[in-house]
Write an enzyme that holds these catalytic residues in place. Structure first.
Site, short mmCIF file in Angstrom:
data_model
loop_
_atom_site.label_atom_id
_atom_site.label_comp_id
_atom_site.label_asym_id
_atom_site.label_seq_id
_atom_site.Cartn_x
_atom_site.Cartn_y
_atom_site.Cartn_z
N ARG A 129 47.35 -13.55 14.40
CA ARG A 129 46.43 -12.92 13.46
C ARG A 129 46.97 -11.56 12.99
NH1 ARG A 129 44.23 -10.81 10.15
NH2 ARG A 129 42.04 -10.36 9.75
N TYR A 130 47.55 -10.81 13.92
CA TYR A 130 48.08 -9.48 13.61
C TYR A 130 49.61 -9.54 13.61
CZ TYR A 130 43.30 -8.16 14.83
OH TYR A 130 41.95 -8.06 14.88
N ARG A 175 51.72 -9.10 17.16
CA ARG A 175 51.37 -9.74 18.43
C ARG A 175 50.80 -11.14 18.24
NH1 ARG A 175 48.22 -5.62 16.83
NH2 ARG A 175 45.95 -5.74 16.96
N CYS A 186 39.02 -21.90 33.23
CA CYS A 186 38.59 -20.62 33.80
C CYS A 186 37.92 -20.93 35.14
CB CYS A 186 37.56 -19.92 32.91
SG CYS A 186 38.16 -19.63 31.25
N CYS A 231 31.89 -18.22 31.36
CA CYS A 231 30.91 -17.19 30.99
C CYS A 231 30.07 -17.75 29.83
CB CYS A 231 31.61 -15.92 30.56
SG CYS A 231 33.00 -15.49 31.62
N CYS A 269 31.04 -16.75 26.21
CA CYS A 269 32.44 -16.92 25.80
C CYS A 269 32.59 -17.07 24.28
CB CYS A 269 33.03 -18.15 26.49
SG CYS A 269 34.77 -18.40 26.07
N ARG A 300 35.39 -18.21 22.87
CA ARG A 300 36.39 -19.23 22.54
C ARG A 300 35.93 -20.62 22.98
NH1 ARG A 300 41.21 -16.79 24.39
NH2 ARG A 300 41.09 -15.57 22.48
N ASP A 346 30.27 -11.62 20.25
CA ASP A 346 30.50 -12.47 19.07
C ASP A 346 29.42 -13.54 18.94
OD1 ASP A 346 32.94 -11.23 18.36
OD2 ASP A 346 33.95 -12.32 19.97
N ASP A 363 34.19 -7.66 16.23
CA ASP A 363 35.12 -8.56 15.55
C ASP A 363 34.40 -9.14 14.34
OD1 ASP A 363 37.89 -9.21 16.54
OD2 ASP A 363 36.81 -9.08 18.44
N LYS A 400 39.22 -6.64 13.89
CA LYS A 400 38.33 -5.70 14.59
C LYS A 400 37.91 -4.55 13.68
CE LYS A 400 39.97 -6.36 19.26
NZ LYS A 400 40.88 -7.45 18.89
S1 SF4 Z 1 35.04 -15.24 28.48
FE1 SF4 Z 1 35.58 -17.39 28.06
S2 SF4 Z 1 37.82 -17.47 28.28
FE2 SF4 Z 1 37.12 -15.55 29.26
S3 SF4 Z 1 36.83 -16.07 31.44
FE3 SF4 Z 1 34.84 -16.33 30.44
S4 SF4 Z 1 34.76 -18.50 29.84
FE4 SF4 Z 1 36.90 -18.01 30.29
#
Ligand code: SF4
Length: 395
Positions: free
Chosen positions: A114-115, A118, A127, A131, A134, A136, A295, A332, A339
């Protein structure tokens, strides 16, 4: 030590040697409603999420992190991070599968560019805790595991051929869920690329499974320096004695650690909590880096706070919390807009070259800029080619 960092409440039935072994923690993860019901008295909202009929973002936690979520008011906060809620599967104000527009910026398999300088390299989608906030969800938690060899070679070839790239950020999923051997291979291959200067590893393992930060792992990271660890502590209750030992092992061995937190509704969106977390992190030599606006990922409406609330928290901290301890509040822009920093506006007016300010505690003053004809630029000819090359390296 200035602050008290309690040890996690290990159940007596589990041997200390097991509890402190990261592979034991991963092997004994809680993944199903039955697993969770053994540790928590599930309420109706939580049960409804498990049996909701609509596809639910994968659920998983280590026994270690579950133990932190089982006690006291702070436990209630952490519980919301790991436990699904029926709000996740209901309609919300804004629900995006890919709020960062990562799929549009996919340059090669598992590689997001994207940038200019990097790339993000998603070496695994697994994971140890999924979470609920999340960002993603379009990729994470599908249990595809470590990148396939063919995709890995394509991603490396892309990084090799884009000579303006300076940083590779290992992400996922959580890159520290892979074995030492796999991680060593990735770091060795990246370090062999001459133009790659910095390698970052974004990981929640110091938070949800700090026993992963073994002496062997740290030696691997040290061998491939400079490698930065981007941690993701969101709440002071996540700073246990085990987490502190993990962080100290990293920084004592010269691995810079920077923390990215997310402001979460009803979990940490209070200035007292934000300062408590970031002062403790700084004391442990972890630089508070970002404080993200959550997000609008699918199923996160109930976990997001408003921009106004975030700005209010930041404004309260301004002037009271050392700049070293102050993370940058950032949002974001959805759809991959990049950002944007959110900062309190202390400028109250401008006339010509004079700008008027009122400081955080009411001090009024003006700043008079030099006239435009007095502005000079230094000779940067030694650096201009490098700068042009960097800017040109966009996917
Ligand atoms: S935020 Fe998403 S990618 Fe990061 S540890 Fe938690 S579940 Fe995994």
């Amino acid at each position: 030590m200035k602050f008290h960092f309690p040890r996690s409440p290990r159940p007596e039935s589990i041997a200390e040697s097991d509890w402190n072994n990261w592979t034991w923690q991963l092997r004994h993860s809680l993944k199903t409603q039955d697993d969770f019901a053994l540790h928590f008295a599930l309420n109706e909202d939580e049960k409804a999420a498990f049996v909701g009929g609509k596809e639910l973002f994968n659920v998983r936690t280590t026994p270690y992190y579950a133990s932190l979520a089982q006690q006291g008011p702070d436990g209630q906060s952490l519980r919301q991070i790991l436990m699904p809620h029926r709000f996740e599967i209901e309609e919300g104000d804004q629900q995006m599968l890919d709020p960062l527009g990562e799929r549009v910026n996919k340059a090669a398999p598992r590689l997001i560019h994207r940038y200019s300088d990097r790339v993000l390299f998603l070496i695994t989608d697994i994971c140890s805790v999924y979470c609920r906030f999340c960002t993603r969800k379009h990729f994470t938690g599908q249990e595809q595991a470590f990148i396939r060899n063919e995709e890995y070679e394509q991603a490396l070839a892309y990084i090799r051929s884009h000579t303006g790239l300076r940083e590779v950020i290992l992400s996922g999923g959580d890159p520290l869920t892979v074995s030492d051997k796999q991680l060593d291979r990735v770091l060795t291959d990246l370090r062999a690329i001459e133009h790659v200067e910095i390698i970052r590893i974004g990981s929640r393992m110091p938070v949800v499974c700090p026993m992963r930060i073994t002496g062997d792992l740290v030696q691997i990271m040290k061998k491939h320096k400079p490698v930065f660890l981007m941690s993701h502590f969101n709440h002071p209750a996540e700073l246990t004695a085990e987490a502190v030992e993990a962080l100290e092992r990293l920084v004592d061995n010269g691995i810079p650690v920077m923390n990215q937190m997310v402001l979460l509704n009803g979990i940490n969106n209070h200035p007292a909590l934000v300062q408590a977390l970031n002062r403790r992190l700084l004391y442990l030599r972890v630089k508070p880096y970002y404080m993200f606006q959550c997000d609008p990922s699918q199923g996160t409406d109930h976990l997001r706070t408003s921009v106004e609330d975030s700005l209010e928290i930041q404004k309260e901290l301004w002037g009271h919390l050392s700049g070293l301890a102050m993370p940058n509040l950032s949002l974001d822009i959805p759809n991959g807009g990049g950002k944007t920093y959110l900062v309190p506006n202390f400028e109250v007016g401008q006339e010509g070259r004079t700008r008027h300010y009122v400081g955080w505690d009411g001090v009024k003053a003006e700043y008079i800029s030099p006239a435009p004809e007095k502005i000079r630029k230094p000779d940067a000819s030694l650096y201009e080619a490098e700068w042009a090359h960097l800017k040109s390296c966009k996917a």
